[in-house]
Design a protein around this motif. Structure first.
Motif, PDB file in Angstrom:
ATOM      1  N   LYS A   1      -4.972  -0.450  -5.828  1.00  0.00           N
ATOM      2  CA  LYS A   1      -3.810   0.314  -6.248  1.00  0.00           C
ATOM      3  C   LYS A   1      -4.212   1.440  -7.195  1.00  0.00           C
ATOM      4  O   LYS A   1      -5.201   1.343  -7.932  1.00  0.00           O
ATOM      5  CB  LYS A   1      -2.800  -0.600  -6.948  1.00  0.00           C
TER       6      LYS A   1
ATOM      7  N   ILE B   1       0.850  -1.196   0.000  1.00  0.00           N
ATOM      8  CA  ILE B   1       0.000   0.000   0.000  1.00  0.00           C
ATOM      9  C   ILE B   1       0.885   1.245   0.000  1.00  0.00           C
ATOM     10  O   ILE B   1       1.752   1.406   0.868  1.00  0.00           O
ATOM     11  CB  ILE B   1      -0.938   0.001   1.219  1.00  0.00           C
TER      12      ILE B   1
ATOM     13  N   PHE C   1      -7.463  -3.527  -0.527  1.00  0.00           N
ATOM     14  CA  PHE C   1      -6.930  -2.255  -1.024  1.00  0.00           C
ATOM     15  C   PHE C   1      -6.907  -2.275  -2.544  1.00  0.00           C
ATOM     16  O   PHE C   1      -6.849  -3.324  -3.182  1.00  0.00           O
ATOM     17  CB  PHE C   1      -5.534  -1.971  -0.450  1.00  0.00           C
TER      18      PHE C   1
ATOM     19  N   VAL D   1      -7.888   2.120   0.444  1.00  0.00           N
ATOM     20  CA  VAL D   1      -8.064   0.957   1.310  1.00  0.00           C
ATOM     21  C   VAL D   1      -9.529   0.855   1.712  1.00  0.00           C
ATOM     22  O   VAL D   1     -10.219   1.865   1.847  1.00  0.00           O
ATOM     23  CB  VAL D   1      -7.170   1.040   2.570  1.00  0.00           C
TER      24      VAL D   1
ATOM     25  N   ASP E   1      -3.183   5.208  -3.104  1.00  0.00           N
ATOM     26  CA  ASP E   1      -3.988   3.994  -3.157  1.00  0.00           C
ATOM     27  C   ASP E   1      -5.228   4.172  -2.294  1.00  0.00           C
ATOM     28  O   ASP E   1      -5.345   5.134  -1.531  1.00  0.00           O
ATOM     29  CB  ASP E   1      -3.184   2.789  -2.671  1.00  0.00           C
TER      30      ASP E   1
END
Length: 288
Positions: free
Chosen positions: A198, A178, A196, A184, A182
């Motif tokens: 990207k 992470i 999560f 989450v 990004d």
């Protein structure tokens, strides 16, 4: 010289005074906001009063949040007056992200989940394509999590890795993959990261700032500008392309959005297209 002293008020330049301290002292926190200075997306009328509710300090910025008093009184119409909202809040009837909030000026913001246990309703604060917070009702299963954008990833004291999200959460020991920008997925009961997304080409994102605020599209390209702002280019489901700064992009899923979207699905129409849709809807209702 004696004449000058007798008429000192006429010749002030002969009698220099001691230098004064030009620095101003702190005046304390501001507690008021004029109604005309309130953010436009609150959609407050001018003539109802002189002042507007000033948001308390909290996880979201003053001009990017929506105080709970405006959400309950102006959006849901569950109260008619400021005092009625206060009674609702003091009875501990409102939860934000699973926690009871009694401050009527609490700043709720993007992706926050507002729960009213007495009515069994859950709402998520999302933008429409005109940049306003919309009343988006969600199911109970979706109200158990929220998406948070990672604003910073670093190693803290004693070598503990941490991430900081857009709603001021600090999460320790995250997944090492992470990084900043990004997104989450946070479980609201435990506060832990369950998934999560990207920041990459091909991911679905919603814009949280700029002239395209509220639009949803697929990331096409990221332009690195040396000495300037990185520009991200997106394409929506209608094939329209638009661009914005990197800080305005909020990834909401891989192939599809991980949260339900409000009416319009983040597609911005022109004025003529909106007119044609309204006219078609009117004809359909009149013929029925």
């Amino acid at each position: 010289k004696n004449i000058f002293r007798e008429h000192k008020c006429l010749f002030p330049f002969f009698f220099p005074t001691s230098p004064t301290n030009t620095s101003t002292m702190a005046r304390g926190p501001k507690r008021h906001m004029k109604r005309l200075a309130a953010p436009n997306h609150w959609m407050l009328d001018k003539l109802t009063g002189r002042y507007a509710p000033r948001p308390s300090t909290g996880p979201h910025k003053l001009r990017e949040c929506l105080p709970l008093v405006i959400f309950l009184r102006n959006r849901l119409k569950y109260a008619l007056t400021y005092h009625e909202v206060k009674m609702i809040m003091k009875e501990r009837n409102i939860k934000v992200d699973g926690k009871v909030r009694t401050d009527m000026n609490y700043p709720a913001g993007f992706m926050d989940v507002i729960t009213i246990p007495k009515t069994g309703e859950n709402f998520r604060l999302l933008y429409d394509v005109k940049g306003r917070y919309t009343v988006h009702k969600i199911k109970e299963g979706e109200a158990k999590y929220k998406l948070c954008k990672v604003t910073k990833a670093f190693v803290g004291a004693r070598g503990v890795p941490m991430i900081v999200t857009h709603d001021a959460r600090t999460i320790r020991y995250p997944d090492p993959h992470i990084k900043a920008n990004d997104t989450v997925r946070v479980d609201l009961e435990t506060g832990r990261v369950s998934e999560f997304f990207k920041f990459e080409v091909g991911k679905v994102a919603m814009l949280t700032g700029g002239r395209n605020l509220g639009r949803v599209g697929v990331i096409q390209h990221r332009d690195h500008m040396h000495g300037g702002f990185d520009i991200v280019r997106l394409r929506d489901s209608m094939g329209q392309e638009f661009a914005t700064r990197l800080k305005n992009v909020f990834v909401i899923g891989d192939d599809s959005a991980a949260v339900s979207l409000p009416k319009g699905k983040g597609v911005k129409l022109t004025i003529s297209e909106e007119r044609d849709r309204r006219f078609a809807q009117y004809q359909k209702e009149s013929s029925a």
